[in-house]
Write an enzyme that holds these catalytic residues in place. Structure first.
Site, PDB file in Angstrom:
ATOM      1  N   LYS A  65      -2.205  -2.213   7.792  1.00  0.00           N
ATOM      2  CA  LYS A  65      -3.259  -1.294   8.228  1.00  0.00           C
ATOM      3  C   LYS A  65      -3.617  -1.479   9.699  1.00  0.00           C
ATOM      4  O   LYS A  65      -3.943  -0.527  10.394  1.00  0.00           O
ATOM      5  CB  LYS A  65      -4.508  -1.498   7.358  1.00  0.00           C
ATOM      6  CG  LYS A  65      -4.345  -0.997   5.942  1.00  0.00           C
ATOM      7  CD  LYS A  65      -5.515  -1.394   5.075  1.00  0.00           C
ATOM      8  CE  LYS A  65      -6.796  -0.734   5.493  1.00  0.00           C
ATOM      9  NZ  LYS A  65      -7.904  -1.044   4.581  1.00  0.00           N
TER      10      LYS A  65
ATOM     11  N   ARG B  17       0.854  -1.188   0.000  1.00  0.00           N
ATOM     12  CA  ARG B  17       0.000   0.000   0.000  1.00  0.00           C
ATOM     13  C   ARG B  17       0.887   1.235   0.000  1.00  0.00           C
ATOM     14  O   ARG B  17       2.035   1.196   0.455  1.00  0.00           O
ATOM     15  CB  ARG B  17      -0.910   0.005   1.232  1.00  0.00           C
ATOM     16  CG  ARG B  17      -1.831  -1.206   1.345  1.00  0.00           C
ATOM     17  CD  ARG B  17      -2.639  -1.143   2.622  1.00  0.00           C
ATOM     18  NE  ARG B  17      -3.543  -2.277   2.773  1.00  0.00           N
ATOM     19  CZ  ARG B  17      -3.223  -3.415   3.380  1.00  0.00           C
ATOM     20  NH1 ARG B  17      -2.010  -3.553   3.923  1.00  0.00           N
ATOM     21  NH2 ARG B  17      -4.093  -4.403   3.479  1.00  0.00           N
TER      22      ARG B  17
ATOM     23  N   HIS C  69      -2.733   2.042  -5.896  1.00  0.00           N
ATOM     24  CA  HIS C  69      -3.369   0.752  -5.576  1.00  0.00           C
ATOM     25  C   HIS C  69      -3.485  -0.157  -6.792  1.00  0.00           C
ATOM     26  O   HIS C  69      -3.651  -1.378  -6.632  1.00  0.00           O
ATOM     27  CB  HIS C  69      -4.751   1.001  -4.972  1.00  0.00           C
ATOM     28  CG  HIS C  69      -5.033   0.149  -3.775  1.00  0.00           C
ATOM     29  ND1 HIS C  69      -4.329   0.261  -2.595  1.00  0.00           N
ATOM     30  CD2 HIS C  69      -5.935  -0.848  -3.569  1.00  0.00           C
ATOM     31  CE1 HIS C  69      -4.800  -0.612  -1.717  1.00  0.00           C
ATOM     32  NE2 HIS C  69      -5.762  -1.301  -2.290  1.00  0.00           N
TER      33      HIS C  69
ATOM     34  N   HIS D 119      -3.937  -9.264   3.802  1.00  0.00           N
ATOM     35  CA  HIS D 119      -5.374  -9.270   4.077  1.00  0.00           C
ATOM     36  C   HIS D 119      -5.649 -10.084   5.343  1.00  0.00           C
ATOM     37  O   HIS D 119      -5.097 -11.170   5.512  1.00  0.00           O
ATOM     38  CB  HIS D 119      -6.155  -9.882   2.911  1.00  0.00           C
ATOM     39  CG  HIS D 119      -6.149  -9.026   1.691  1.00  0.00           C
ATOM     40  ND1 HIS D 119      -6.484  -9.505   0.444  1.00  0.00           N
ATOM     41  CD2 HIS D 119      -5.852  -7.706   1.513  1.00  0.00           C
ATOM     42  CE1 HIS D 119      -6.393  -8.522  -0.457  1.00  0.00           C
ATOM     43  NE2 HIS D 119      -6.005  -7.429   0.174  1.00  0.00           N
TER      44      HIS D 119
ATOM     45  N   TYR E 249     -10.879 -11.050  -6.188  1.00  0.00           N
ATOM     46  CA  TYR E 249     -10.045 -11.354  -7.349  1.00  0.00           C
ATOM     47  C   TYR E 249     -10.531 -12.585  -8.108  1.00  0.00           C
ATOM     48  O   TYR E 249     -10.073 -12.853  -9.219  1.00  0.00           O
ATOM     49  CB  TYR E 249      -8.589 -11.540  -6.914  1.00  0.00           C
ATOM     50  CG  TYR E 249      -7.987 -10.248  -6.410  1.00  0.00           C
ATOM     51  CD1 TYR E 249      -7.698  -9.210  -7.290  1.00  0.00           C
ATOM     52  CD2 TYR E 249      -7.744 -10.054  -5.056  1.00  0.00           C
ATOM     53  CE1 TYR E 249      -7.178  -8.010  -6.833  1.00  0.00           C
ATOM     54  CE2 TYR E 249      -7.223  -8.863  -4.583  1.00  0.00           C
ATOM     55  CZ  TYR E 249      -6.946  -7.842  -5.478  1.00  0.00           C
ATOM     56  OH  TYR E 249      -6.437  -6.647  -5.019  1.00  0.00           O
TER      57      TYR E 249
ATOM     58  N   ARG F 194      -1.073  -2.998  -6.788  1.00  0.00           N
ATOM     59  CA  ARG F 194      -1.485  -4.056  -5.857  1.00  0.00           C
ATOM     60  C   ARG F 194      -2.476  -4.999  -6.541  1.00  0.00           C
ATOM     61  O   ARG F 194      -2.353  -6.220  -6.443  1.00  0.00           O
ATOM     62  CB  ARG F 194      -2.106  -3.389  -4.637  1.00  0.00           C
ATOM     63  CG  ARG F 194      -2.424  -4.286  -3.466  1.00  0.00           C
ATOM     64  CD  ARG F 194      -2.835  -3.390  -2.291  1.00  0.00           C
ATOM     65  NE  ARG F 194      -3.358  -4.147  -1.170  1.00  0.00           N
ATOM     66  CZ  ARG F 194      -2.600  -4.705  -0.237  1.00  0.00           C
ATOM     67  NH1 ARG F 194      -1.289  -4.634  -0.316  1.00  0.00           N
ATOM     68  NH2 ARG F 194      -3.148  -5.361   0.772  1.00  0.00           N
TER      69      ARG F 194
END
Length: 408
Positions: free
Chosen positions: A282, A258, A353, A379, A388, A356
């Site tokens: 995050k 990120r 992004h 994640h 995805y 990514r």
């Protein structure tokens, strides 16, 4: 570069003994020679004015700066940087403990600012949310308070469901779907916080409207591999800025980081012996990733031949003074946007992004499992990675054989 007076006229006034040290502090932040001379000239004039008015160094405060600027405006044309230069001087004097702390008045916060600050403290201390999440939430809450209390007096007990609904209805149409959903999430968080504090009796979090959204409604837009290669080739690595930008974009493309993870990367996060990069995600948790050889080589080239001298521990620094790390993830996003523009590449988006998404899509097409992709991207919930799978569905549609005889 260090500053010295040489044959110049010695400065006068209570700051005279500290002008050189102030100049050196400005030079250390990467300001150019012209800007350095400007700061010194203004500091010298301010010191002379202080002396003529009998003001001791210990008693100097920001109010004197405003008085001096008014005096100076009667004798010379004001420049846009005058006030900022004097702020740098006051900050230097305060940092060196040359002026009294009592003489540095704290700016009085407005009721909206006080309420927002208390909410930030709650998110950080009680909820332990990451800095990035707090940065995303706070602007929405500030706008909500301004919408509801335009007279400046914050009275949360007077809020009603209609105030919440009208704010969302006003803001949501202006925002991208994801931003609108983030706004409602932030609003529910704030209203629960206000009720927890006892500022309101009603559960207004339940009154926040739901922003319509279909699960996994769009396919992630990743930049194609050929455009990534075109972008990397277009960067001039003979310059310091080029070495920095090349290393940043290579990190985004090879590891799918990120923008905030790249911006806040520190020197201690790279283990050169084991070839492992430690990334703070995050949620604040650390994730160790293997450092590809080409990425490590690009970072090393920047550190050796492009990174300015600085006391900052950040890996990537701003190219313009003050030479510090990026203030937010926006710095990395800006590098991506300008690099795409210079290369003339019409990418799916202008943000960071998309690299990514491109990495995840490429891994999926090469047979990687969703759990492997989620682990690399950091994640915490399988549902985040599940989007995805739509890429494969779209690919299968292009291979579908028409039903013999047409539509029945």
């Amino acid at each position: 570069m260090r500053y010295s007076i040489h044959d110049r006229v010695a400065p006068e006034g209570p700051l005279s003994a500290h002008i050189v040290a102030f100049a050196n502090s400005i030079a250390a932040q990467g300001y150019c020679t012209q800007s350095l001379k400007y700061h010194v000239r203004l500091a010298t004039g301010f010191s002379r004015w202080l002396g003529r008015n009998g003001i001791d160094l210990h008693n100097v405060c920001p109010a004197h700066c405003e008085q001096y600027l008014r005096y100076r405006a009667r004798h010379a044309r004001p420049a846009t940087g005058d006030r900022a230069a004097l702020r740098h001087l006051i900050a230097f004097l305060d940092r060196e403990r040359l002026i009294s702390a009592q003489r540095m008045p704290a700016r009085r916060l407005s009721p909206i600012e006080s309420c927002t600050l208390a909410y930030i403290e709650y998110l950080h201390e009680a909820r332990a949310l990451s800095k990035a999440t707090i940065v995303y939430y706070v602007p929405f809450i500030r706008e909500f308070l301004e919408h509801c209390f335009d007279d400046g007096r914050v009275r949360l007990s007077r809020l009603r469901a209609g105030d919440v609904v009208s704010f969302v209805q006003c803001q949501a149409p202006r925002l991208h779907l994801k931003r609108a959903k983030l706004m409602t999430t932030a609003l529910r968080s704030f209203l629960r916080y206000a009720r927890f504090r006892g500022d309101m009796a009603l559960d207004l979090a339940a009154a926040v409207p739901v922003v319509a959204n279909w699960s996994m409604q769009s396919i992630p837009r990743g930049i194609p591999p050929e455009q990534i290669q075109q972008l990397l080739v277009s960067i001039d690595r003979r310059t310091a800025v080029g070495r920095r930008d090349y290393a940043i974009i290579l990190l985004l493309a090879r590891l799918g980081l990120r923008s905030g993870e790249v911006a806040f990367l520190e020197l201690e996060d790279i283990d050169w012996n084991t070839g492992v990069l430690s990334v703070r995600g995050k949620s604040g948790q650390r994730n160790g990733l293997p450092l590809p050889a080409d990425v490590g080589k690009a970072i090393a080239a920047y550190l050796r031949y492009g990174r300015p001298q600085s006391t900052s521990r950040r890996v990537f620094l701003r190219a313009k003074a003050p030479i510090t790390g990026f203030r937010s993830s926006c710095g990395v996003g800006s590098i991506v946007r300008h690099s795409l523009q210079r290369a003339g590449i019409n990418a799916p988006t202008t943000g960071a992004h998309q690299f990514r998404h491109a990495l995840a899509s490429q891994m999926l097409r090469h047979g990687a499992s969703l759990s492997e992709i989620g682990e690399l991207l950091g994640h915490h919930h399988p549902q985040t990675t599940k989007i995805y799978t739509k890429i494969d569905i779209e690919a299968l549609r292009t291979l579908a054989v028409p039903w013999p005889g047409g539509v029945q």
